[in-house]
Design a protein around this motif. Structure first.
Motif, PDB file in Angstrom:
ATOM      1  N   LEU A  94       2.002   4.197 -10.459  1.00 51.38           N
ATOM      2  CA  LEU A  94       2.184   4.230  -9.008  1.00 51.38           C
ATOM      3  C   LEU A  94       3.675   4.141  -8.734  1.00 51.38           C
ATOM      4  O   LEU A  94       4.303   3.116  -9.035  1.00 51.38           O
ATOM      5  CB  LEU A  94       1.454   3.058  -8.349  1.00 51.38           C
ATOM      6  N   THR A 111       4.385  -0.937  -0.797  1.00 46.50           N
ATOM      7  CA  THR A 111       4.601  -1.616  -2.083  1.00 46.50           C
ATOM      8  C   THR A 111       3.966  -3.005  -2.056  1.00 46.50           C
ATOM      9  O   THR A 111       3.299  -3.416  -3.024  1.00 46.50           O
ATOM     10  CB  THR A 111       6.111  -1.729  -2.379  1.00 46.50           C
ATOM     11  N   ILE A 114       0.252  -2.818  -2.501  1.00 42.06           N
ATOM     12  CA  ILE A 114      -0.142  -2.592  -3.904  1.00 42.06           C
ATOM     13  C   ILE A 114       0.040  -3.874  -4.710  1.00 42.06           C
ATOM     14  O   ILE A 114      -0.819  -4.246  -5.524  1.00 42.06           O
ATOM     15  CB  ILE A 114       0.702  -1.448  -4.528  1.00 42.06           C
ATOM     16  N   LYS A 117      -2.847  -6.137  -3.763  1.00 43.69           N
ATOM     17  CA  LYS A 117      -4.151  -5.580  -4.164  1.00 43.69           C
ATOM     18  C   LYS A 117      -4.359  -5.671  -5.677  1.00 43.69           C
ATOM     19  O   LYS A 117      -5.418  -6.005  -6.161  1.00 43.69           O
ATOM     20  CB  LYS A 117      -4.219  -4.111  -3.712  1.00 43.69           C
ATOM     21  N   LEU A 133       3.182  -0.340 -11.585  1.00 44.90           N
ATOM     22  CA  LEU A 133       3.849  -0.124 -10.295  1.00 44.90           C
ATOM     23  C   LEU A 133       5.360  -0.060 -10.489  1.00 44.90           C
ATOM     24  O   LEU A 133       5.945  -0.952 -11.110  1.00 44.90           O
ATOM     25  CB  LEU A 133       3.510  -1.278  -9.338  1.00 44.90           C
ATOM     26  N   SER A 160      -1.749   1.877   4.238  1.00 39.88           N
ATOM     27  CA  SER A 160      -2.505   1.041   3.296  1.00 39.88           C
ATOM     28  C   SER A 160      -3.924   1.571   3.144  1.00 39.88           C
ATOM     29  O   SER A 160      -4.491   1.567   2.046  1.00 39.88           O
ATOM     30  CB  SER A 160      -2.549  -0.406   3.800  1.00 39.88           C
ATOM     31  N   LEU A 163      -4.003   4.854   1.091  1.00 37.41           N
ATOM     32  CA  LEU A 163      -3.712   4.502  -0.299  1.00 37.41           C
ATOM     33  C   LEU A 163      -4.939   3.869  -0.960  1.00 37.41           C
ATOM     34  O   LEU A 163      -5.289   4.201  -2.093  1.00 37.41           O
ATOM     35  CB  LEU A 163      -2.533   3.537  -0.362  1.00 37.41           C
ATOM     36  N   ASP A 164      -5.589   2.966  -0.229  1.00 34.92           N
ATOM     37  CA  ASP A 164      -6.794   2.338  -0.777  1.00 34.92           C
ATOM     38  C   ASP A 164      -7.834   3.391  -1.140  1.00 34.92           C
ATOM     39  O   ASP A 164      -8.477   3.313  -2.189  1.00 34.92           O
ATOM     40  CB  ASP A 164      -7.405   1.375   0.249  1.00 34.92           C
ATOM     41  N   LEU A 167      -6.723   5.087  -4.370  1.00 36.63           N
ATOM     42  CA  LEU A 167      -6.835   4.212  -5.551  1.00 36.63           C
ATOM     43  C   LEU A 167      -8.295   3.954  -5.914  1.00 36.63           C
ATOM     44  O   LEU A 167      -8.670   3.960  -7.090  1.00 36.63           O
ATOM     45  CB  LEU A 167      -6.119   2.881  -5.304  1.00 36.63           C
TER      46      LEU A 167
END
Ligand code: FES
Length: 186
Positions: A94, A111, A114, A117, A133, A160, A163-164, A167
């Protein structure tokens, strides 16, 4: 728990018995790469990319195997290029852009999201080896900031939530992760 990959230039000694440059990889180099370049030496960088794509990083022994196959002295070349990983990293890398446009448009919260998370800091890899990361500089997509690369795939206008979704939808095998906006035809 996580492991750090901050200094990607430090070599890791690998005890793998079988060669990294498999017969299949050699065939790919011979049949697909050699015809495109004027000399065998000129294939060095793409060959290292091929190895990294296959294993996620480039062990020292793989560099020696590539050099031998290309009839060169063992190469130091990989150490000069940031994009080559000489230590293991996560299956998914990432890479969040931290340059000005992305910073103004919210790269820091991305950032931080991440980090929370995945419970890792920048430069670290999750304990299951799935994610690493890092932050990097401008990816040339400032008009769609904030952006991040997930392996080779660019993701723009990130939030966010988006991105979730990305991922959470990643395939187990990163070789199956492809850019959805590209038509993958031969
Ligand atoms: S500043 Fe992030 S892509 Fe340019």
């Amino acid at each position: 728990m996580s492991w750090r990959v901050e200094n990607r230039r430090l070599a890791v000694i690998d005890e793998r018995a079988e060669p990294y440059l498999t017969e299949e990889l050699k065939r790919t180099l011979r049949e697909t790469y050699f015809p495109r370049y004027p000399t065998k030496r000129a294939v060095l960088l793409p060959a290292l990319h091929l190895v990294q794509h296959e294993y996620g990083w480039i062990p020292q022994r793989a560099i020696a195997e590539v050099a031998e196959f290309l009839e060169m002295a063992p190469a130091e070349t990989a150490t000069f290029y940031e994009e080559y990983w000489l230590k293991p990293k996560g299956k998914y890398l990432l890479q969040v852009c931290r340059s000005l446009s992305c910073e103004l448009c919210g790269s820091k919260p991305i950032t931080d999201h991440i980090r929370k998370k995945l419970a890792i800091e920048v430069g670290e890899t999750t304990s299951d080896g799935k994610f690493t990361l890092v932050e990097l500089e401008c990816l040339g997509a400032c008009g769609n900031a904030p952006v991040a690369l997930i392996n080779d795939v660019m993701h723009e206008d990130l939030t966010s939530e988006t991105l979730d979704r990305v991922l959470d939808g990643l395939p187990e095998d990163p070789h199956h992760f492809r850019d959805p906006v590209v038509t993958w035809e031969k």
